[in-house]
Design an enzyme around this catalytic site. Sequence first.
Site, PDB file in Angstrom:
ATOM      1  N   ALA A  65       0.861  -1.178   0.000  1.00  0.00           N
ATOM      2  CA  ALA A  65       0.000   0.000   0.000  1.00  0.00           C
ATOM      3  C   ALA A  65       0.904   1.237   0.000  1.00  0.00           C
ATOM      4  O   ALA A  65       2.074   1.163   0.388  1.00  0.00           O
ATOM      5  CB  ALA A  65      -0.889  -0.009   1.234  1.00  0.00           C
ATOM      6  N   GLY A 109       0.648  -5.040   0.921  1.00  0.00           N
ATOM      7  CA  GLY A 109      -0.539  -5.105   0.068  1.00  0.00           C
ATOM      8  C   GLY A 109      -0.241  -5.725  -1.292  1.00  0.00           C
ATOM      9  O   GLY A 109      -1.143  -6.291  -1.924  1.00  0.00           O
ATOM     10  N   GLU A 112      -0.545  -9.288  -0.773  1.00  0.00           N
ATOM     11  CA  GLU A 112      -1.965  -9.583  -0.502  1.00  0.00           C
ATOM     12  C   GLU A 112      -2.789  -9.588  -1.791  1.00  0.00           C
ATOM     13  O   GLU A 112      -3.650 -10.444  -1.987  1.00  0.00           O
ATOM     14  CB  GLU A 112      -2.518  -8.563   0.501  1.00  0.00           C
ATOM     15  CG  GLU A 112      -1.914  -8.760   1.886  1.00  0.00           C
ATOM     16  CD  GLU A 112      -2.248  -7.641   2.861  1.00  0.00           C
ATOM     17  OE1 GLU A 112      -2.125  -6.457   2.483  1.00  0.00           O
ATOM     18  OE2 GLU A 112      -2.633  -7.943   3.996  1.00  0.00           O
ATOM     19  N   GLU A 132       4.651  -5.049   7.182  1.00  0.00           N
ATOM     20  CA  GLU A 132       3.887  -4.015   7.884  1.00  0.00           C
ATOM     21  C   GLU A 132       4.368  -3.810   9.321  1.00  0.00           C
ATOM     22  O   GLU A 132       4.304  -2.707   9.858  1.00  0.00           O
ATOM     23  CB  GLU A 132       2.388  -4.364   7.889  1.00  0.00           C
ATOM     24  CG  GLU A 132       1.699  -4.248   6.529  1.00  0.00           C
ATOM     25  CD  GLU A 132       1.762  -5.527   5.700  1.00  0.00           C
ATOM     26  OE1 GLU A 132       2.591  -6.421   5.991  1.00  0.00           O
ATOM     27  OE2 GLU A 132       0.974  -5.632   4.733  1.00  0.00           O
TER      28      GLU A 132
HETATM   29  N1  CO8 Z   1       4.619   3.265  -0.532  1.00  0.00           N
HETATM   30  C1  CO8 Z   1       5.024   4.438  -1.041  1.00  0.00           C
HETATM   31  N2  CO8 Z   1       6.192   4.584  -1.714  1.00  0.00           N
HETATM   32  C2  CO8 Z   1       6.983   3.505  -1.832  1.00  0.00           C
HETATM   33  C3  CO8 Z   1       6.627   2.252  -1.311  1.00  0.00           C
HETATM   34  C4  CO8 Z   1       5.369   2.137  -0.642  1.00  0.00           C
HETATM   35  N3  CO8 Z   1       4.901   0.987  -0.153  1.00  0.00           N
HETATM   36  N4  CO8 Z   1       7.617   1.368  -1.586  1.00  0.00           N
HETATM   37  C5  CO8 Z   1       8.546   2.044  -2.261  1.00  0.00           C
HETATM   38  N5  CO8 Z   1       8.180   3.317  -2.425  1.00  0.00           N
HETATM   39  C6  CO8 Z   1       8.912   4.399  -3.096  1.00  0.00           C
HETATM   40  C7  CO8 Z   1      10.090   4.877  -2.260  1.00  0.00           C
HETATM   41  O1  CO8 Z   1       9.646   5.800  -1.271  1.00  0.00           O
HETATM   42  C8  CO8 Z   1      10.958   5.472  -3.317  1.00  0.00           C
HETATM   43  O2  CO8 Z   1      10.442   6.749  -3.671  1.00  0.00           O
HETATM   44  P1  CO8 Z   1      11.406   8.047  -3.741  1.00  0.00           P
HETATM   45  O3  CO8 Z   1      12.343   7.711  -4.897  1.00  0.00           O
HETATM   46  O4  CO8 Z   1      10.476   9.159  -4.033  1.00  0.00           O
HETATM   47  O5  CO8 Z   1      12.141   8.106  -2.439  1.00  0.00           O
HETATM   48  C9  CO8 Z   1      10.754   4.574  -4.511  1.00  0.00           C
HETATM   49  O6  CO8 Z   1       9.524   3.878  -4.274  1.00  0.00           O
HETATM   50  C10 CO8 Z   1      11.839   3.538  -4.669  1.00  0.00           C
HETATM   51  O7  CO8 Z   1      11.957   2.846  -3.461  1.00  0.00           O
HETATM   52  P2  CO8 Z   1      13.363   2.619  -2.715  1.00  0.00           P
HETATM   53  O8  CO8 Z   1      14.311   3.721  -3.031  1.00  0.00           O
HETATM   54  O9  CO8 Z   1      13.064   2.338  -1.291  1.00  0.00           O
HETATM   55  O10 CO8 Z   1      13.860   1.287  -3.473  1.00  0.00           O
HETATM   56  P3  CO8 Z   1      14.852   0.167  -2.899  1.00  0.00           P
HETATM   57  O11 CO8 Z   1      15.151  -0.715  -4.079  1.00  0.00           O
HETATM   58  O12 CO8 Z   1      15.970   0.780  -2.159  1.00  0.00           O
HETATM   59  O13 CO8 Z   1      13.971  -0.647  -1.835  1.00  0.00           O
HETATM   60  C11 CO8 Z   1      11.987  -1.787  -1.055  1.00  0.00           C
HETATM   61  C12 CO8 Z   1      12.877  -1.417  -2.268  1.00  0.00           C
HETATM   62  C13 CO8 Z   1      12.732  -2.773  -0.167  1.00  0.00           C
HETATM   63  C14 CO8 Z   1      10.758  -2.489  -1.637  1.00  0.00           C
HETATM   64  C15 CO8 Z   1      11.616  -0.525  -0.249  1.00  0.00           C
HETATM   65  O14 CO8 Z   1      11.127   0.447  -1.156  1.00  0.00           O
HETATM   66  C16 CO8 Z   1      10.555  -0.766   0.801  1.00  0.00           C
HETATM   67  O15 CO8 Z   1      10.860  -1.293   1.862  1.00  0.00           O
HETATM   68  N6  CO8 Z   1       9.300  -0.330   0.519  1.00  0.00           N
HETATM   69  C17 CO8 Z   1       8.215  -0.428   1.476  1.00  0.00           C
HETATM   70  C18 CO8 Z   1       7.719  -1.849   1.590  1.00  0.00           C
HETATM   71  C19 CO8 Z   1       6.616  -1.915   2.614  1.00  0.00           C
HETATM   72  O16 CO8 Z   1       6.792  -1.615   3.766  1.00  0.00           O
HETATM   73  N7  CO8 Z   1       5.444  -2.351   2.157  1.00  0.00           N
HETATM   74  C20 CO8 Z   1       4.272  -2.482   3.028  1.00  0.00           C
HETATM   75  C21 CO8 Z   1       3.472  -1.240   2.976  1.00  0.00           C
HETATM   76  S1  CO8 Z   1       2.139  -1.259   4.131  1.00  0.00           S
HETATM   77  C22 CO8 Z   1       0.967  -2.221   3.391  1.00  0.00           C
HETATM   78  O17 CO8 Z   1       1.132  -2.675   2.308  1.00  0.00           O
HETATM   79  C23 CO8 Z   1      -0.276  -2.447   4.181  1.00  0.00           C
HETATM   80  C24 CO8 Z   1      -1.311  -3.051   3.286  1.00  0.00           C
HETATM   81  C25 CO8 Z   1      -2.578  -3.058   4.040  1.00  0.00           C
HETATM   82  C26 CO8 Z   1      -3.739  -3.088   3.089  1.00  0.00           C
HETATM   83  C27 CO8 Z   1      -4.490  -1.840   3.208  1.00  0.00           C
HETATM   84  C28 CO8 Z   1      -5.764  -1.961   2.498  1.00  0.00           C
HETATM   85  C29 CO8 Z   1      -6.819  -2.497   3.319  1.00  0.00           C
END
Ligand code: CO8
Length: 258
Positions: A65, A109, A112, A132
């Site tokens: 998400a 998400g 999911e 999460e």
């Molecule tokens: N949300 C928003 N932006 C994101 C997300 C995300 N989930 N993941 C990555 N991005 C963005 C980064 O902020 C970055 O943007 P910017 O260049 O503007 O800084 C860009 O994507 C590239 O990401 P990274 O530089 O971090 O790339 P890396 O290759 O270094 O890392 C990762 C990749 C490991 C995937 C890292 O981006 C990461 O950890 N992302 C977050 C993963 C995460 O925590 N996901 C869970 C989110 S919470 C969720 O999904 C709850 C779902 C519940 C359902 C709700 C509906 C009911």
Amino acid sequence: MAFEDILVERKGAVGVVTLNRPKALNALCTPLIDELGQALAELEADEAIRCIVLTGSEKAFAAGADIKEMKEKSYADVLDEDFITGDWEVVAHCRKPTIAAVAGFALGGGCEVAMMCDMILAAETARFGQPEIKLGTIPGAGGTQRLTRSVGKSLAMYLCLSGDMIDAETALRAGLVAKVLPAEGFLDEVMKVAETIASYSLPVLRTCKEAVNRAYETTLAEGVLFERRTFHGTFALEDRKEGMEAFAEKRKPNFKHR
Ligand code: CO8
């Protein structure tokens, strides 16, 4: 209709929906989920489509998400909006067969949504996780439920409580994914599976999918009875007759989806 955050293509009888927010690793923001719902509704209504592939980029199926969208929300906000499960479940409610084609990250998400599809085909590069916990929250779209049914308690607990990711081979061994395919030419291989599925009778595909899904919702005896009656029901279809006649006549069946 043109979309901003997804691409929709029709390849024969296969509809391909590609999540397309590369700068955010396909983070699932509300507009993207809205578009996904519209696209799936269109493909569901399109008589020519018999299988739907949902995919992302080489780097990410979806990294979860959209955290930047979620971070300012209060408890009252998410409760009022029922954030945002109702809209997300649209993937799980598709009546046509759905394949999640996962390369790169399928996190939170993203994992999911992949699990809402009927099967997951993974590239060797796929990484699955429910991170999460690292954000001070828990999965909200089936990560504690579909994942547990899919891989069992211990691995589901490990993923949800540690926030660690697993690779494609581990996901295959655990039963989360149906197949691991080479990263090179991944989508071509996925399309072969999708085209095979789409070559079958649509009403039979629909009922077969319903029967498998029933296994998650009922007792064994009820499920087996549902399956048997559904099997009996296929004998009302022209396509069942055609399929068996074609076998006996050593020719390919010509399904009419009737
Ligand atoms: N949300 C928003 N932006 C994101 C997300 C995300 N989930 N993941 C990555 N991005 C963005 C980064 O902020 C970055 O943007 P910017 O260049 O503007 O800084 C860009 O994507 C590239 O990401 P990274 O530089 O971090 O790339 P890396 O290759 O270094 O890392 C990762 C990749 C490991 C995937 C890292 O981006 C990461 O950890 N992302 C977050 C993963 C995460 O925590 N996901 C869970 C989110 S919470 C969720 O999904 C709850 C779902 C519940 C359902 C709700 C509906 C009911």
